[in-house]
Design an enzyme around this catalytic site. Structure first.
Site, PDB file in Angstrom:
ATOM      1  N   ARG A   1       0.828  -1.220   0.000  1.00 31.74           N
ATOM      2  CA  ARG A   1       0.000   0.000   0.000  1.00 31.74           C
ATOM      3  C   ARG A   1       0.855   1.259   0.000  1.00 31.74           C
ATOM      4  O   ARG A   1       0.454   2.274  -0.576  1.00 31.74           O
ATOM      5  CB  ARG A   1      -0.948  -0.018   1.200  1.00 31.74           C
ATOM      6  CG  ARG A   1      -2.061  -1.026   0.983  1.00 31.74           C
ATOM      7  CD  ARG A   1      -2.915  -1.235   2.202  1.00 31.74           C
ATOM      8  NE  ARG A   1      -4.080  -2.040   1.833  1.00 31.74           N
ATOM      9  CZ  ARG A   1      -4.906  -2.595   2.697  1.00 31.74           C
ATOM     10  NH1 ARG A   1      -4.711  -2.439   4.000  1.00 31.74           N
ATOM     11  NH2 ARG A   1      -5.934  -3.299   2.280  1.00 31.74           N
TER      12      ARG A   1
ATOM     13  N   LYS B   1     -19.757 -17.622  -0.117  1.00 34.00           N
ATOM     14  CA  LYS B   1     -21.195 -17.539   0.091  1.00 34.00           C
ATOM     15  C   LYS B   1     -21.933 -16.599  -0.849  1.00 34.00           C
ATOM     16  O   LYS B   1     -21.478 -15.492  -1.109  1.00 34.00           O
ATOM     17  CB  LYS B   1     -21.464 -17.073   1.522  1.00 34.00           C
ATOM     18  CG  LYS B   1     -21.128 -18.117   2.549  1.00 34.00           C
ATOM     19  CD  LYS B   1     -21.445 -17.591   3.923  1.00 34.00           C
ATOM     20  CE  LYS B   1     -21.454 -18.740   4.939  1.00 34.00           C
ATOM     21  NZ  LYS B   1     -21.861 -18.249   6.247  1.00 34.00           N
TER      22      LYS B   1
ATOM     23  N   GLY C   1      -9.961  -9.884  -1.571  1.00 32.95           N
ATOM     24  CA  GLY C   1      -8.839 -10.352  -0.753  1.00 32.95           C
ATOM     25  C   GLY C   1      -8.353 -11.733  -1.152  1.00 32.95           C
ATOM     26  O   GLY C   1      -7.173 -11.934  -1.468  1.00 32.95           O
TER      27      GLY C   1
ATOM     28  N   GLY D   1     -13.530  -3.906   0.135  1.00 42.41           N
ATOM     29  CA  GLY D   1     -14.905  -3.415   0.194  1.00 42.41           C
ATOM     30  C   GLY D   1     -15.264  -2.485  -0.941  1.00 42.41           C
ATOM     31  O   GLY D   1     -16.344  -2.592  -1.531  1.00 42.41           O
TER      32      GLY D   1
HETATM   33  P1  ADP Z   1     -12.817 -12.723  -1.956  1.00 41.40           P
HETATM   34  O1  ADP Z   1     -12.085 -12.471  -0.657  1.00 41.40           O
HETATM   35  O2  ADP Z   1     -11.893 -12.768  -3.124  1.00 41.40           O
HETATM   36  O3  ADP Z   1     -13.971 -11.783  -2.166  1.00 41.40           O
HETATM   37  P2  ADP Z   1     -14.441 -14.777  -0.742  1.00 41.40           P
HETATM   38  O4  ADP Z   1     -13.985 -14.336   0.606  1.00 41.40           O
HETATM   39  O5  ADP Z   1     -15.849 -14.541  -1.119  1.00 41.40           O
HETATM   40  O6  ADP Z   1     -13.456 -14.194  -1.874  1.00 41.40           O
HETATM   41  O7  ADP Z   1     -14.249 -16.350  -0.880  1.00 41.40           O
HETATM   42  C1  ADP Z   1     -13.039 -17.016  -0.688  1.00 41.40           C
HETATM   43  C2  ADP Z   1     -13.237 -18.278   0.119  1.00 41.40           C
HETATM   44  O8  ADP Z   1     -14.177 -19.145  -0.484  1.00 41.40           O
HETATM   45  C3  ADP Z   1     -11.957 -19.058   0.219  1.00 41.40           C
HETATM   46  O9  ADP Z   1     -11.597 -19.154   1.574  1.00 41.40           O
HETATM   47  C4  ADP Z   1     -12.304 -20.418  -0.364  1.00 41.40           C
HETATM   48  O10 ADP Z   1     -11.715 -21.500   0.328  1.00 41.40           O
HETATM   49  C5  ADP Z   1     -13.794 -20.466  -0.200  1.00 41.40           C
HETATM   50  N1  ADP Z   1     -14.412 -21.439  -1.110  1.00 41.40           N
HETATM   51  C6  ADP Z   1     -14.417 -21.418  -2.439  1.00 41.40           C
HETATM   52  N2  ADP Z   1     -15.048 -22.478  -2.941  1.00 41.40           N
HETATM   53  C7  ADP Z   1     -15.459 -23.206  -1.897  1.00 41.40           C
HETATM   54  C8  ADP Z   1     -16.183 -24.452  -1.752  1.00 41.40           C
HETATM   55  N3  ADP Z   1     -16.607 -25.119  -2.814  1.00 41.40           N
HETATM   56  N4  ADP Z   1     -16.435 -24.883  -0.501  1.00 41.40           N
HETATM   57  C9  ADP Z   1     -15.999 -24.192   0.570  1.00 41.40           C
HETATM   58  N5  ADP Z   1     -15.327 -23.021   0.505  1.00 41.40           N
HETATM   59  C10 ADP Z   1     -15.058 -22.547  -0.712  1.00 41.40           C
END
Ligand code: ADP
Ligand code: MG
Length: 399
Positions: free
Chosen positions: A38, A199, A357, A380
């Site tokens: 950063r 999710k 992230g 965010g």
């Molecule tokens: P970002 O931080 O890039 O926005 P998220 O926080 O929404 O992404 O999602 C990342 C998480 O989703 C990771 O920890 C990954 O392990 C989890 N994940 C992805 N696919 C699955 C799955 N099929 N079952 C459980 N966890 C999952």
């Protein structure tokens, strides 16, 4: 797109005082900065302003001190790390307004740099208090916002100052806004979006917005399970939000109405254990998942067809991994699709923008970060932008 002034629009600023909002919310361990990404992001702006002879006052928040001074969250802790990156002495000022800042400005020569204290020590920061805004502005001639990552917040130093001082986008902000505009503002079509991660509930607004905008929506990760379950697929023990079935159906219907093709994995990698290299690992058709199995990644054949879809596209925006990429081999789909995107970008046929992230971590793991058109490290703010929301910090820079 929002038209904003950049540092190219500055006249003679020799000896003038710039308040520069940057992101110094740095990862720290035992009082030491563990990652200076950063700081390096703020470097072009700092160099540009100091070369022009301005006096640079850096404004930033650190942690969540909730309007109180806290010795463990003072920005004095990052001064050494900033000095190292910019290669010169940096003054620390334990205030953000008033006589102490005024004196500091008097001592700084043209091209001098100071870091003011953590803006969140003052209650008015997060409230965007006009009184505080006025006080901070008193010691300066102009304002530069180089913190896209904080632009989704309407705080005194991210939004308020832009209304009372001549306001400019810094170099990082400028680059980010240009990249995002290219990806979703007026993108070259067809546009693909990858939305993955854990999710659906955390990214509902992203999905709702994207189906109206993109030509291909690739849903992966845990989110795909919710969509599959909504269509009657048995997903076993997979991470899945069964209560969101009707929302998933609605998103699918909206996609169809807008001419957006939704891609869900038809082949998956499953296991009974949530661990790396599990003994029960297997790849199967999405309709063959057993009751005691979890879907943890998209299968190679499914990724192959996603790659084929991507090859027909001109623009890609990506948030969220396709699988539980922290555990091998469940990183395979994410890594494979990322490599395809990187190759297409390198070849010049695709504009690729990614953020989030875990997404950034996954793309680093795939070794493709340098080959994407742009990777946003703003969490965010990037998501709110993907939701189609106006970011107050950006809107305030409008000419
Ligand atoms: P970002 O931080 O890039 O926005 P998220 O926080 O929404 O992404 O999602 C990342 C998480 O989703 C990771 O920890 C990954 O392990 C989890 N994940 C992805 N696919 C699955 C799955 N099929 N079952 C459980 N966890 C999952
Ligand atoms: Mg995450």
């Amino acid at each position: 797109m929002t038209a904003f002034k950049t540092l190219d629009d500055l006249g003679d600023v020799t000896g003038k005082v710039a308040l520069v909002r940057v992101d110094l919310n740095l990862p720290m361990q035992d009082g030491a900065v563990t990652d200076d990404t950063r700081i390096r992001a703020a470097l072009p702006t700092i160099n540009d302003l100091t070369a022009k002879g301005a006096k640079v006052l850096l404004l930033a928040h650190f942690g969540r001190p909730k309007g109180e001074r806290s010795s463990t969250q003072s920005l004095s802790m990052v001064v050494g790390a900033v000095e190292k990156v910019i290669g010169k002495e940096v003054m620390f000022v334990p205030e953000i307004y008033g006589d102490v800042v005024k004196q500091a400005v008097g001592i700084l020569g043209p091209g001098g740099v100071a870091i003011l204290e953590n803006t969140r020590f003052w209650k008015g920061e997060e409230k965007n208090d006009p009184e505080l805004v006025k006080l901070i502005a008193e010691n300066a001639d102009f304002y530069v916002n180089d913190a896209f990552s904080a632009a989704h917040r309407a705080h005194a130093t991210t939004e308020g100052l832009a209304h009372v001082l001549p306001a400019y986008a810094g170099r990082s902000m400028e680059a980010e806004l240009k990249a995002l505009e290219k990806a979703l503002g007026e993108p070259e079509r067809p546009v693909a979006a990858v939305v993955g991660g854990a999710k659906v509930s955390s990214k509902l607004d992203v999905l709702k917005h994207l189906v109206t905008l993109v030509d291909h929506l690739i849903i992966g990760g845990g989110m795909a399970n919710t969509f599959l379950a909504a269509r009657g697929v048995k997903v076993g023990k997979s991470l899945c939000e069964h209560d969101l079935a009707s929302v998933a159906d609605e998103i699918m219907a909206n996609a169809e109405a807008s001419g957006c093709t939704v891609h869900l994995p038809y082949e998956v990698v499953v296991s009974k254990e949530f661990m790396a290299n599990p003994p029960s690992l297997r790849t199967c058709n999405v309709h063959e998942v057993a009751e005691d199995e979890m879907i943890l990644d998209a299968g190679p054949a499914a990724v192959e067809s996603l790659s084929d879809a991507l090859k027909t596209c001109k623009t890609l925006v990506w948030n969220g991994p396709l699988g539980a990429f922290e555990m091998v081999p469940f990183d395979a789909a994410t890594v494979a699709l990322a490599k395809t995107a990187a190759a297409l970008t390198k070849e010049g046929s695709l504009v690729s923008v990614a953020g989030g992230g875990d997404t950034v971590a996954a793309l680093n793991l795939a070794g493709v970060s340098d080959d994407f058109t742009y990777i946003s490290t703003a969490g965010g703010a990037f998501l709110e932008w993907m939701e189609g929301k106006e970011l107050p910090g950006v809107a305030a820079l409008e000419k």
